[in-house]
Every structure is written in C-alpha cells, then in structure tokens.
Design a protein around this motif. Structure first.
Motif, PDB file in Angstrom:
ATOM      1  N   LEU A  95     -23.021  30.507  79.540  1.00  0.00           N
ATOM      2  CA  LEU A  95     -22.570  29.591  78.495  1.00  0.00           C
ATOM      3  C   LEU A  95     -23.722  28.970  77.725  1.00  0.00           C
ATOM      4  CD1 LEU A  95     -19.479  27.680  79.930  1.00  0.00           C
ATOM      5  CD2 LEU A  95     -19.554  29.488  78.214  1.00  0.00           C
ATOM      6  N   LEU A 127     -19.158  37.789  73.357  1.00  0.00           N
ATOM      7  CA  LEU A 127     -19.161  38.000  74.806  1.00  0.00           C
ATOM      8  C   LEU A 127     -19.630  39.408  75.166  1.00  0.00           C
ATOM      9  CD1 LEU A 127     -15.821  36.273  75.898  1.00  0.00           C
ATOM     10  CD2 LEU A 127     -18.124  35.565  76.532  1.00  0.00           C
ATOM     11  N   ASP A 152     -14.136  35.700  81.789  1.00  0.00           N
ATOM     12  CA  ASP A 152     -14.388  35.908  80.367  1.00  0.00           C
ATOM     13  C   ASP A 152     -13.391  35.157  79.487  1.00  0.00           C
ATOM     14  OD1 ASP A 152     -16.577  37.431  80.894  1.00  0.00           O
ATOM     15  OD2 ASP A 152     -15.659  39.372  80.402  1.00  0.00           O
ATOM     16  N   LYS A 174     -14.521  31.674  79.258  1.00  0.00           N
ATOM     17  CA  LYS A 174     -15.687  31.534  78.388  1.00  0.00           C
ATOM     18  C   LYS A 174     -15.276  31.579  76.921  1.00  0.00           C
ATOM     19  CE  LYS A 174     -18.965  33.533  81.683  1.00  0.00           C
ATOM     20  NZ  LYS A 174     -19.894  34.649  81.982  1.00  0.00           N
ATOM     21  N   ARG A 190     -23.941  36.551  78.977  1.00  0.00           N
ATOM     22  CA  ARG A 190     -22.650  35.879  79.108  1.00  0.00           C
ATOM     23  C   ARG A 190     -22.723  34.479  79.700  1.00  0.00           C
ATOM     24  NH1 ARG A 190     -17.801  40.104  80.239  1.00  0.00           N
ATOM     25  NH2 ARG A 190     -18.331  41.618  78.627  1.00  0.00           N
TER      26      ARG A 190
END
Length: 236
Positions: free
Chosen positions: A204, A197, A170, A173, A202
């Motif tokens: 991309l 998020l 996470d 990301k 989640r």
C-alpha cells in the motif's frame, strides 16, 4: 506538559496529517487490532500493544493514526521510528512515561544492540509503573522471532496485547486505493485501480505514493484518471 501535537524533540520525523484511522482501510481480521489501538490511544485499554507485520504492511500508518487520535483528544504523544537509532541517543527515551502515549516504530531495528535493548526494557518497566501512559510498539516479526538478546525484554513485550497485522487481499487494496482517492476528491475507476495493482509493487505504501503522484498530475493536466493517462504519467 501536554501538547496538542506530537512531541518531536528535534527529530527528523514527519507525521503525515492524512494517516489517520479514518484513512486506513483495514484488512479482514484486523478489526480487533484497530479497536485496541484506538483504545490504547484513548488510555482506556491495555497499557501496551505489540503490533507486527512485514515492511510496508501499514504498521507505520497505524502508529501515525494512534498519535493523531491521541492528539484529537488533547492527549500528549510521542512517535519514534527506531530505524534511525544509529543517529540518535537512548537518552530520548528518558521521561517519556510522563506522556499519555508512546509509539515506537520498527523496534526490531535495535535487536542485537545491548544499550538500546536495555533502554527499551527500562521504558517498558517505567510505563508499567505509570498509570496514565500507554505504549504501542511495532516490528516486522513477533517478539520471539525478533532477534533480541535480552530475554527480559522479550518477556515484557509479551505482557500486553500482541497482534499480527493481517495482509490485505487484492480486492481490499483496490477498495483502499479508491477510498484514498475519494478523500482527495479524485475518482479512481475500477479498471485503473486494477491496472495499478497488476503493474506495480502491491504494498500500500507504494500504491499510495503513486496515487499521490497521479493526483497531482491529474490537476496539472486537467485530465481524469484513465489507463492511457496513467501509462503516460508513469511511463509504463
């Protein structure tokens, strides 16, 4: 004949100009993969690379990036997503070995289709005989788990480099979202990024698509990205 842009051959394929290696934020463990793809696009590495990872894991971005990198070096390239195989002919693969770089995306989409499996197998053989051509192939699973019925094709896919695309944490990301925003001249505060998020799918691809929408909305409404604004625009 070499071209400064990817050969399209009248395919319904669009190569985004913002999907490059510079705009890709690699997850931990993917550095060697990125370096190998760059080298392959430059013609200075293994002749073939097999890249696999789940849908929306960034595989397509990397395929686009490889083509873009080749183009920047004045090398000819060809990108083909085999998810559209039902609407095209295997004849599209003929003669591709004369190019510098071939990128075949979602190759496992043709698993169980004998004509396509034979065509990809023949392409591998032609590339191996042509010293100036490199081939990058992507799939959602490894060659052994791909469902191909042609054993020789699986063997060919294992000849070159094989990489599993490692998933992003996470925090990675969030960093990727902020990097994408910065490239657009947009500031994405950490609290807004974490909100996205926590409230959205989640992967991309989804996150980047939403960020693009928010970028346009921010320009139209002349507002910064805040959680209340994001809630309003996305109706969350």
């Amino acid at each position: 004949m070499k071209s400064n842009s990817p050969i399209q051959l009248s395919l319904p394929v669009h190569l985004p100009d913002d999907e490059t290696f510079n705009s890709y934020y690699p997850a931990a463990g993917n550095d060697e993969l990125i370096q190998s793809l760059q080298a392959c696009a430059e013609g200075s590495s293994e002749r073939s690379v097999y890249l696999w990872g789940p849908v929306k894991s960034g595989r397509t971005h990397l395929m686009h990036a490889a083509c873009a990198h080749a183009n920047d070096l004045q090398r000819s390239s060809f990108y083909l997503p085999l998810g559209i195989h039902a609407s095209i002919s295997t004849a599209l693969l003929e003669g591709l070995e004369s190019l510098d770089l071939i990128c075949i995306d979602d190759v496992d989409a043709i698993a169980g289709h004998p004509l396509w499996e034979e065509a990809i197998f023949d392409l591998y053989n032609r590339v191996s005989e042509h010293k100036n051509c490199s081939l990058i192939v992507s799939a959602s699973v490894s060659p052994n788990d791909s469902g191909f019925t042609l054993p020789d094709l699986i063997s060919r896919m294992q000849w070159g480099l094989n990489y599993q695309l490692q998933p992003m944490a996470d925090e990675e990301k969030l960093a990727a979202l902020q990097r994408r925003a910065a490239m657009r001249g947009l500031q994405l505060p950490e609290d807004v990024g974490r909100f996205l998020l926590n409230r959205l799918a989640r992967d991309l691809r989804t996150l980047f698509d939403v960020l693009d929408r928010l970028d346009k909305a921010s320009l139209v409404h002349q507002r910064k990205l805040t959680i209340p604004f994001v809630k309003e625009m996305l109706r969350l």
